[in-house]
Design an enzyme around this catalytic site. Sequence first.
Site, PDB file in Angstrom:
ATOM      1  N   TYR A   1       0.821  -1.210   0.000  1.00  0.00           N
ATOM      2  CA  TYR A   1       0.000   0.000   0.000  1.00  0.00           C
ATOM      3  C   TYR A   1       0.854   1.259   0.000  1.00  0.00           C
ATOM      4  O   TYR A   1       1.866   1.321   0.691  1.00  0.00           O
ATOM      5  CB  TYR A   1      -0.915   0.028   1.236  1.00  0.00           C
ATOM      6  CG  TYR A   1      -1.797   1.254   1.272  1.00  0.00           C
ATOM      7  CD1 TYR A   1      -2.984   1.291   0.532  1.00  0.00           C
ATOM      8  CD2 TYR A   1      -1.437   2.385   1.992  1.00  0.00           C
ATOM      9  CE1 TYR A   1      -3.781   2.419   0.533  1.00  0.00           C
ATOM     10  CE2 TYR A   1      -2.239   3.516   1.994  1.00  0.00           C
ATOM     11  CZ  TYR A   1      -3.409   3.528   1.258  1.00  0.00           C
ATOM     12  OH  TYR A   1      -4.196   4.656   1.250  1.00  0.00           O
TER      13      TYR A   1
ATOM     14  N   TRP B   1       1.149   5.647  -1.809  1.00  0.00           N
ATOM     15  CA  TRP B   1       0.832   6.581  -2.887  1.00  0.00           C
ATOM     16  C   TRP B   1       1.882   6.604  -3.979  1.00  0.00           C
ATOM     17  O   TRP B   1       1.612   7.101  -5.072  1.00  0.00           O
ATOM     18  CB  TRP B   1       0.635   7.981  -2.320  1.00  0.00           C
ATOM     19  CG  TRP B   1      -0.783   8.258  -1.983  1.00  0.00           C
ATOM     20  CD1 TRP B   1      -1.590   7.499  -1.191  1.00  0.00           C
ATOM     21  CD2 TRP B   1      -1.563   9.371  -2.429  1.00  0.00           C
ATOM     22  NE1 TRP B   1      -2.841   8.081  -1.107  1.00  0.00           N
ATOM     23  CE2 TRP B   1      -2.846   9.227  -1.851  1.00  0.00           C
ATOM     24  CE3 TRP B   1      -1.314  10.466  -3.235  1.00  0.00           C
ATOM     25  CZ2 TRP B   1      -3.874  10.152  -2.075  1.00  0.00           C
ATOM     26  CZ3 TRP B   1      -2.329  11.385  -3.451  1.00  0.00           C
ATOM     27  CH2 TRP B   1      -3.602  11.220  -2.881  1.00  0.00           C
TER      28      TRP B   1
HETATM   29  N1  LIG Z   1      -1.965   8.891  12.238  1.00  0.00           N
HETATM   30  C1  LIG Z   1      -2.343   8.919  10.961  1.00  0.00           C
HETATM   31  N2  LIG Z   1      -1.747   8.115  10.053  1.00  0.00           N
HETATM   32  C2  LIG Z   1      -2.123   8.149   8.770  1.00  0.00           C
HETATM   33  C3  LIG Z   1      -3.153   9.019   8.333  1.00  0.00           C
HETATM   34  C4  LIG Z   1      -3.786   9.843   9.296  1.00  0.00           C
HETATM   35  O1  LIG Z   1      -4.720  10.613   8.983  1.00  0.00           O
HETATM   36  N3  LIG Z   1      -3.347   9.779  10.588  1.00  0.00           N
HETATM   37  N4  LIG Z   1      -3.515   9.042   7.009  1.00  0.00           N
HETATM   38  C5  LIG Z   1      -3.303   7.808   6.265  1.00  0.00           C
HETATM   39  C6  LIG Z   1      -3.522   7.965   4.839  1.00  0.00           C
HETATM   40  S1  LIG Z   1      -5.034   8.650   4.397  1.00  0.00           S
HETATM   41  C7  LIG Z   1      -2.657   7.523   3.905  1.00  0.00           C
HETATM   42  S2  LIG Z   1      -3.142   7.527   2.250  1.00  0.00           S
HETATM   43  C8  LIG Z   1      -1.348   6.972   4.261  1.00  0.00           C
HETATM   44  C9  LIG Z   1      -0.254   7.386   3.264  1.00  0.00           C
HETATM   45  O2  LIG Z   1       0.837   6.569   3.390  1.00  0.00           O
HETATM   46  P1  LIG Z   1       1.849   6.308   2.174  1.00  0.00           P
HETATM   47  O3  LIG Z   1       1.135   6.378   0.874  1.00  0.00           O
HETATM   48  O4  LIG Z   1       2.605   5.076   2.472  1.00  0.00           O
HETATM   49  O5  LIG Z   1       2.798   7.578   2.318  1.00  0.00           O
HETATM   50  P2  LIG Z   1       3.856   8.212   1.320  1.00  0.00           P
HETATM   51  O6  LIG Z   1       4.735   9.072   2.147  1.00  0.00           O
HETATM   52  O7  LIG Z   1       3.137   8.872   0.188  1.00  0.00           O
HETATM   53  O8  LIG Z   1       4.677   6.956   0.828  1.00  0.00           O
HETATM   54  C10 LIG Z   1       4.981   6.720  -0.487  1.00  0.00           C
HETATM   55  C11 LIG Z   1       6.394   6.157  -0.562  1.00  0.00           C
HETATM   56  O9  LIG Z   1       6.633   5.770  -1.897  1.00  0.00           O
HETATM   57  C12 LIG Z   1       7.946   6.192  -2.278  1.00  0.00           C
HETATM   58  N5  LIG Z   1       7.954   6.349  -3.726  1.00  0.00           N
HETATM   59  C13 LIG Z   1       7.609   7.398  -4.481  1.00  0.00           C
HETATM   60  N6  LIG Z   1       7.736   7.113  -5.787  1.00  0.00           N
HETATM   61  C14 LIG Z   1       8.193   5.847  -5.872  1.00  0.00           C
HETATM   62  C15 LIG Z   1       8.508   4.988  -6.958  1.00  0.00           C
HETATM   63  O10 LIG Z   1       8.386   5.329  -8.131  1.00  0.00           O
HETATM   64  N7  LIG Z   1       8.935   3.743  -6.644  1.00  0.00           N
HETATM   65  C16 LIG Z   1       9.078   3.321  -5.370  1.00  0.00           C
HETATM   66  N8  LIG Z   1       9.503   2.089  -5.149  1.00  0.00           N
HETATM   67  N9  LIG Z   1       8.781   4.105  -4.322  1.00  0.00           N
HETATM   68  C17 LIG Z   1       8.341   5.354  -4.584  1.00  0.00           C
HETATM   69  C18 LIG Z   1       8.152   7.483  -1.539  1.00  0.00           C
HETATM   70  O11 LIG Z   1       9.524   7.778  -1.420  1.00  0.00           O
HETATM   71  C19 LIG Z   1       7.465   7.194  -0.210  1.00  0.00           C
HETATM   72  O12 LIG Z   1       8.356   6.651   0.722  1.00  0.00           O
HETATM   73  O13 LIG Z   1      -0.998   7.410   5.580  1.00  0.00           O
HETATM   74  C20 LIG Z   1      -1.987   7.077   6.529  1.00  0.00           C
HETATM   75  N10 LIG Z   1      -1.503   7.321   7.871  1.00  0.00           N
HETATM   76  N1  LIG Z   2      -1.142  18.713   1.589  1.00  0.00           N
HETATM   77  C1  LIG Z   2      -1.569  17.442   1.652  1.00  0.00           C
HETATM   78  N2  LIG Z   2      -2.757  17.127   1.116  1.00  0.00           N
HETATM   79  C2  LIG Z   2      -3.209  15.847   1.207  1.00  0.00           C
HETATM   80  C3  LIG Z   2      -2.455  14.831   1.816  1.00  0.00           C
HETATM   81  C4  LIG Z   2      -1.202  15.193   2.383  1.00  0.00           C
HETATM   82  O1  LIG Z   2      -0.481  14.355   2.936  1.00  0.00           O
HETATM   83  N3  LIG Z   2      -0.798  16.500   2.268  1.00  0.00           N
HETATM   84  N4  LIG Z   2      -2.929  13.529   1.848  1.00  0.00           N
HETATM   85  C5  LIG Z   2      -3.985  13.165   0.915  1.00  0.00           C
HETATM   86  C6  LIG Z   2      -4.670  11.946   1.342  1.00  0.00           C
HETATM   87  S1  LIG Z   2      -3.968  10.424   1.006  1.00  0.00           S
HETATM   88  C7  LIG Z   2      -5.868  11.948   1.933  1.00  0.00           C
HETATM   89  S2  LIG Z   2      -6.635  10.479   2.332  1.00  0.00           S
HETATM   90  C8  LIG Z   2      -6.553  13.188   2.233  1.00  0.00           C
HETATM   91  C9  LIG Z   2      -7.037  13.222   3.671  1.00  0.00           C
HETATM   92  O2  LIG Z   2      -8.124  14.046   3.782  1.00  0.00           O
HETATM   93  P1  LIG Z   2      -8.808  14.184   5.213  1.00  0.00           P
HETATM   94  O3  LIG Z   2      -8.922  12.871   5.827  1.00  0.00           O
HETATM   95  O4  LIG Z   2     -10.058  14.947   5.023  1.00  0.00           O
HETATM   96  O5  LIG Z   2      -7.705  15.102   5.906  1.00  0.00           O
HETATM   97  P2  LIG Z   2      -7.038  15.276   7.324  1.00  0.00           P
HETATM   98  O6  LIG Z   2      -6.085  16.394   7.125  1.00  0.00           O
HETATM   99  O7  LIG Z   2      -6.492  14.018   7.866  1.00  0.00           O
HETATM  100  O8  LIG Z   2      -8.228  15.758   8.245  1.00  0.00           O
HETATM  101  C10 LIG Z   2      -8.983  16.922   7.935  1.00  0.00           C
HETATM  102  C11 LIG Z   2      -9.426  17.599   9.199  1.00  0.00           C
HETATM  103  O9  LIG Z   2     -10.350  16.827   9.926  1.00  0.00           O
HETATM  104  C12 LIG Z   2     -10.405  17.381  11.231  1.00  0.00           C
HETATM  105  N5  LIG Z   2     -10.857  16.371  12.195  1.00  0.00           N
HETATM  106  C13 LIG Z   2     -10.118  15.387  12.744  1.00  0.00           C
HETATM  107  N6  LIG Z   2     -10.868  14.667  13.614  1.00  0.00           N
HETATM  108  C14 LIG Z   2     -12.090  15.216  13.600  1.00  0.00           C
HETATM  109  C15 LIG Z   2     -13.320  14.908  14.282  1.00  0.00           C
HETATM  110  O10 LIG Z   2     -13.422  13.972  15.076  1.00  0.00           O
HETATM  111  N7  LIG Z   2     -14.397  15.684  13.986  1.00  0.00           N
HETATM  112  C16 LIG Z   2     -14.336  16.717  13.104  1.00  0.00           C
HETATM  113  N8  LIG Z   2     -15.454  17.388  12.849  1.00  0.00           N
HETATM  114  N9  LIG Z   2     -13.196  17.043  12.471  1.00  0.00           N
HETATM  115  C17 LIG Z   2     -12.095  16.302  12.703  1.00  0.00           C
HETATM  116  C18 LIG Z   2      -9.004  17.827  11.551  1.00  0.00           C
HETATM  117  O11 LIG Z   2      -9.031  19.097  12.164  1.00  0.00           O
HETATM  118  C19 LIG Z   2      -8.304  17.789  10.204  1.00  0.00           C
HETATM  119  O12 LIG Z   2      -7.530  18.939   9.912  1.00  0.00           O
HETATM  120  O13 LIG Z   2      -5.696  14.319   2.058  1.00  0.00           O
HETATM  121  C20 LIG Z   2      -5.013  14.279   0.822  1.00  0.00           C
HETATM  122  N10 LIG Z   2      -4.415  15.555   0.649  1.00  0.00           N
HETATM  123 MO   LIG Z   3      -5.077   8.805   2.082  1.00  0.00          MO
END
Ligand SMILES: Nc1nc2c(c(=O)[nH]1)N[C@H]1C(S)=C(S)[C@@H](COP(=O)(O)OP(=O)(O)OC[C@H]3O[C@@H](n4cnc5c(=O)[nH]c(N)nc54)[C@H](O)[C@@H]3O)O[C@H]1N2
Ligand SMILES: Nc1nc2c(c(=O)[nH]1)N[C@H]1C(S)=C(S)[C@@H](COP(=O)(O)OP(=O)(O)OC[C@H]3O[C@@H](n4cnc5c(=O)[nH]c(N)nc54)[C@H](O)[C@@H]3O)O[C@H]1N2
Ligand SMILES: [Mo]
Length: 768
Positions: A109, A111
């Site tokens: 898993y 991005w």
């Molecule tokens: N506590 C907490 N944890 C969270 C979240 C949260 O809200 N709270 N959000 C979650 C969410 S929504 C998500 S989507 C995940 C995201 O988690 P990830 O998608 O695992 O995060 P990234 O940092 O985007 O990791 C992508 C990795 O791919 C590598 N990469 C980039 N390009 C390439 C390539 O071409 N080849 C290879 N082999 N590697 C490459 C990058 O260097 C990077 O290390 O995190 C989750 N974790």
């Molecule tokens: N710049 C940037 N943009 C991103 C990403 C990133 O890493 N960087 N990650 C991308 C990815 S993979 C994803 S999945 C999306 C994530 O998109 P989201 O899941 O919507 O984003 P978050 O920033 O985790 O959370 C948004 C807001 O929810 C609020 N929140 C948290 N808990 C609660 C709650 O219990 N109640 C309410 N009402 N609000 C709450 C927090 O204040 C937080 O800032 O973002 C995407 N966009």
């Molecule tokens: Mo995500």
Amino acid sequence: MSTGTPHSSHWGAFRAEQTPAGVRVTAHPDDPEPSPLLGNVAVAATPTARVLRPHVRRGWWEDGPGPDPRRGSDEFLPVEWDELLDRVAGEYRRVLDEHGPQAVFAGSYGWASAGRFHHAQSQVHRFSHCLGGAVRSSWTYSHGVGEVLMPHVVGNQEPLLSPTAWSSIEAHTDLVIALGGLPAKNSEVASGGISRHEVAGRLRAARARGAQFVLVSPLRDDLAAELDADWLDVVPGSDAALLLAMCHVLLVEDLLDRDFLERCTAGADVFLASLRGAGDGVEKTPEWAAPLTGIEAGRIRELARRAARGRTMVTVSWSVARTRFGEQPLWAAVALAAMLGQVGLPGGGFGHGYASTGGVGRRSGSYPLPTLPQFADPLRLRIPVARIADALLHPGEPYEVDGRRERYPHLRLVHWAGGNPFHHHQDLLRLRRAFQAAETVVVHEPFWTSTARHADVVLATTTTLERTDVGAARYDDRLIAMGRVHPPLGQARDDYAVLSALAARLGVGERFTEGRSAEEWVEHLYEQWRTGPAARAGISAPRYADFIAAGEFALPPEPAEKVMFASFRADPGTYPLRTPSGRIELHSQTVAGFGYDDCPGHPVWLAPDEEPDEEFPLRLIANNPATRLHSQLDHGATSQAGKVAGREPVRLHPADAAALGLADGQVVVLRSRRGSCLGGLLVSDAVRRGVVQMSTGAWFDPVAGAAAGVSCGYGNVNVLTRDIGSSRLAQACTGQHAAVRVEAFEGTPPRVTVFDQPTASGRSAAAG
Ligand SMILES: Nc1nc2c(c(=O)[nH]1)N[C@H]1C(S)=C(S)[C@@H](COP(=O)(O)OP(=O)(O)OC[C@H]3O[C@@H](n4cnc5c(=O)[nH]c(N)nc54)[C@H](O)[C@@H]3O)O[C@H]1N2
Ligand SMILES: Nc1nc2c(c(=O)[nH]1)N[C@H]1C(S)=C(S)[C@@H](COP(=O)(O)OP(=O)(O)OC[C@H]3O[C@@H](n4cnc5c(=O)[nH]c(N)nc54)[C@H](O)[C@@H]3O)O[C@H]1N2
Ligand SMILES: [Mo]
């Protein structure tokens, strides 16, 4: 048109050019509001934190595969490609022969990067399918709750993937109630690429027309200040109570649309009775919700009345569901929208994830894209994506998900490309034990991420700047001819080249490559698309050479603006939803039949099961970061500019900071029941009292942590979070919340080490 090579990233299209001062990045000229995240790109072309050649962990190289407590702290040895690939192929053969494909985890898993051919996860899946399959993962960290719950409630995943279009909100909505906000920071990003950033402009236009906004969030900056929203600074994890109380007001004040409930929903009787106290004897009044949510009863009542007065859109960010019992606020929001009766009307109803990325609500994703064929998955064995540590630690043990009883497979070989579980997973110290239980961990990475540092085999990978590809994304309207900006650094190779070499050693080389080089594949995917699905969809795209010469191709506009469930609403008999009743299920017999007390058959209030106490009195919000995408390019300029005292920022309300005797800019320690980390304090009244906010994505630095007596010396919030599923229904990620405490850090803060090259013996393993 600016000079340089066309390129694309998840945070925008750009041109890049190598200059003596490094790679220069210029935003796409048609992007109305290019993302500041582009400032992180240039560092990728420097050797800092890059894996410049293949490496192997000494303990694995010398003592062979097997569980190993040294994994994550051992030395790395540089090795030659061929020798290492021989060893990895041999290990694959051993595991497959002795234990079968169900012993290999290649869910992988993450991005990764933009680009349709080099998409790392797709490459690994294709590779493993050639070998008889591997265990993969179901659903996402992003919106795992919605992916499982919404099919039960509305029959599909439209609310989280392609809800009613922004243009419809812009033109028709009177009131937007945004739970979790519509954070500008998140709409910077869209998976696969985004050539124009439009969300902020859409919101401004809606406001200018007269739309009003209510922000329901513990953070004031989850909605742009220019939208002039009312801010309900809700207690994290309490949204379901707020929504049920609003539903109660609609019911007792007869503000509900009975005709819509009758025609378009099922189980409304059960749900409405529960609001009046059926089952638990508790009337879900605003007075009941006030102490749970921290919002005065009068404000809750007024918000419900206001919602019933005009065209209302109820949006729930993905984050609100990325919590323990996260099914409940999402389902309750659907129930509220159903009672308001505006589902299927322009600008009305509900959506899940507006502004969670820049793609949601932008296009409906109806056009086909060039796609790497992956073959069928011969094994078809999956675990819920966020249960990876459970699977590694509890082989053979049972678990429940979505009404099924399953058993975790015994995973021995872990193969990861394009993701960073030591960023994305919860309770990283537990994940470390889980990785140590594996027999072999193979990671493809351009960078020395914490995941690479917890591997046995680290395969040096190119970045997109080092290769050509077609950039395209489901919710974008352009294909970008991504060109090579500079040659590979060190000995880095494309994932495709590495997997081809492994496939050849394992006897499936021809099947995997079909005899094409990477460049030939990119052209092949484009041409297959152009002459096949694109032509059938009425898109007349240029030939590959002309596409490259132009640098991009704009897809035609989509037909009329999308209004989710419009035809269902107009005629539910002819256009039923794909639920058992054909309607929106406010009570689901199916879900009720699972017998889950952590997710019963209709939306309920379930008190969070890790509440603040004397030891851990604050509520942590671990949201997605404003200055980077997840952990990617954390050493880039934009990300580094956001650090405080060289660590990840930690935001706290002025009154809480004063009570703790803490000052802006100082190094602090955060602790939870799981672990501890350093951070840099930012005092801000944009944060609700009693809440502390720290974004995800700072690289996990246990070495600096050990020097400071904490688990991470740099600020990876996931050492604090809890590794537990949302419920037995979705088993989704709950990383958004935790109970923590904050205290001053005494002493000299340690140097951050996680961007250094790891310790290696300096001699070649082969020679040693
Ligand atoms: N506590 C907490 N944890 C969270 C979240 C949260 O809200 N709270 N959000 C979650 C969410 S929504 C998500 S989507 C995940 C995201 O988690 P990830 O998608 O695992 O995060 P990234 O940092 O985007 O990791 C992508 C990795 O791919 C590598 N990469 C980039 N390009 C390439 C390539 O071409 N080849 C290879 N082999 N590697 C490459 C990058 O260097 C990077 O290390 O995190 C989750 N974790
Ligand atoms: N710049 C940037 N943009 C991103 C990403 C990133 O890493 N960087 N990650 C991308 C990815 S993979 C994803 S999945 C999306 C994530 O998109 P989201 O899941 O919507 O984003 P978050 O920033 O985790 O959370 C948004 C807001 O929810 C609020 N929140 C948290 N808990 C609660 C709650 O219990 N109640 C309410 N009402 N609000 C709450 C927090 O204040 C937080 O800032 O973002 C995407 N966009
Ligand atoms: Mo995500």
